[in-house]
Scaffold this active site. Structure first.
Site, PDB file in Angstrom:
ATOM      1  N   GLU A 184       0.977  -1.235   0.268  1.00 22.55           N
ATOM      2  CA  GLU A 184      -0.032  -0.109  -0.032  1.00 22.55           C
ATOM      3  C   GLU A 184       0.903   1.175  -0.067  1.00 22.55           C
ATOM      4  OE1 GLU A 184      -4.047  -1.833   1.667  1.00 22.55           O
ATOM      5  OE2 GLU A 184      -2.956  -0.643   3.140  1.00 22.55           O
ATOM      6  N   GLU A 280      -4.422  -6.954  -2.981  1.00 31.11           N
ATOM      7  CA  GLU A 280      -5.388  -6.963  -1.971  1.00 31.11           C
ATOM      8  C   GLU A 280      -6.807  -6.501  -2.322  1.00 31.11           C
ATOM      9  OE1 GLU A 280      -4.717  -5.182   1.815  1.00 31.11           O
ATOM     10  OE2 GLU A 280      -2.332  -5.886   1.863  1.00 31.11           O
TER      11      GLU A 280
END
Length: 336
Positions: A184, A280
């Site tokens: 991320e 994800e």
């Protein structure tokens, strides 16, 4: 699914099938980069085969993946849930190095031996803080983390070395894995991403060099942006250090959108040189819409517990895991 010999005949992969060091060049930053094959120097045959397989699926199919939990009904909860309802297992099992003391490494080896692909993330705690999810949200000076002799650097190196040791346990067992650290990128919630792109790149390269020093030759490096890859382009270390790029999103429950805009934004940053993953997700994109829109994600990795069981209906899971566009564990060739 074709055998691995056929997969290694894909253009750009055959050159490394018999010699993992073939085509080695030097990048402008001094890191070694192969003309084809994994970025890890001296990548072993299992890593070569794994990346060749993933690359062969790109923009043709999507490889199924599922992140495990360890606190509901044992670490196989999600895998059993999927198998119970669909008769299939995901090709990729997502794990966290933080769970190594609880057997994650052994589960990764067993998954490989059963024909699947392990993928290790790491919610590394900010150095000197607890090495877990809560620690990963703390704030630390990256300059201190990368300065030899500091407490932060000693902690960082110790944690990298532990992760390398776990990867080397896989190597010794004949297994390779997708390695997904510092995920991320571009977000402000994890310590590694709070000081901007330049500092993030320094961390990534330091970790890459440390893994190289520790002879981790079985890792396929996945660099994952957050949900706004275009705004986070400065975090990208470059193809000298990355085998697979990615982005992620947790769209609302049962929103099976193919996330074409996010896919396009990711390819806009990394180009066509490497596959792009939905590293994800909550709801799994509808396979029919992936095909019709040209959202060419090479893999998905559904997060655990309610992100699997509430964000996706059973009917949707049956469709996904029975779809010709989706690669399940039984369709992965022998990567040894």
């Amino acid at each position: 699914m074709a055998g691995i010999a056929a997969i290694l005949a894909v253009p750009g992969t055959a050159a490394v099938a018999g010699n993992a060091s073939a085509g080695e060049t030097v990048s402008p930053r001094g890191a070694r980069k192969k003309a084809a094959g994994p970025v890890a120097p001296g990548a072993n045959q299992q890593a070569v085969n794994l990346l060749a397989f993933v690359t062969a699926q790109y923009r043709k199919k999507i490889i199924s993946g599922q992140q495990e939990s360890t606190w509901i009904d044992g670490p196989d909860y999600e895998m059993n849930y999927i198998h119970e309802h669909t008769g299939k297992y995901p090709a990729i099992r997502g794990l966290d190095i933080c769970d190594a003391p609880g057997g994650a490494t052994e589960r990764a080896i067993a998954w490989w031996q059963a024909g699947g692909i392990p993928m290790f993330g790491y919610h590394m705690g900010a150095p000197t803080y607890s090495d877990d999810y809560d620690g990963s949200k703390q704030t630390v000076s990256i300059d201190k983390v990368l300065t030899a002799g500091t407490a932060e650097n000693k902690s960082f190196v110790e944690r990298l070395d532990n992760a390398a040791a776990q990867m080397n346990k896989l190597r010794e067992a004949g297994a390779a894995a997708i390695w997904r650290p510092f995920h991320e990128a571009g977000g402000t919630w994890f310590w590694w991403s709070k000081e901007g792109g330049d500092q993030y790149q320094r961390l990534w390269e330091y970790a890459f060099d440390r893994f190289t020093e520790k002879k981790v030759t079985n890792a396929i490096w996945l660099m994952g942006f957050n949900g706004e890859p275009a705004a986070s382009a400065s975090f990208y270390p470059g193809k000298e250090y990355v085998d697979i790029a990615g982005a992620d999103t947790y769209a609302g429950d049962q929103n099976y959108d193919p996330q074409k805009a996010m896919y396009d934004a990711t390819t806009g940053v990394v180009g066509d040189a490497i596959p792009v993953a939905l590293h994800e997700n909550g709801p799994i994109p509808d396979p029919d819409e992936l095909v019709s829109t040209g959202a060419g994600w090479v893999l998905f990795n559904t997060w655990n517990v309610e992100h699997l069981t509430q964000s996706n209906t059973v009917d949707h899971l049956v469709k996904v895991y029975g779809h010709d566009h989706v690669v399940t564990r039984d369709e992965v060739p022998d990567l040894n």
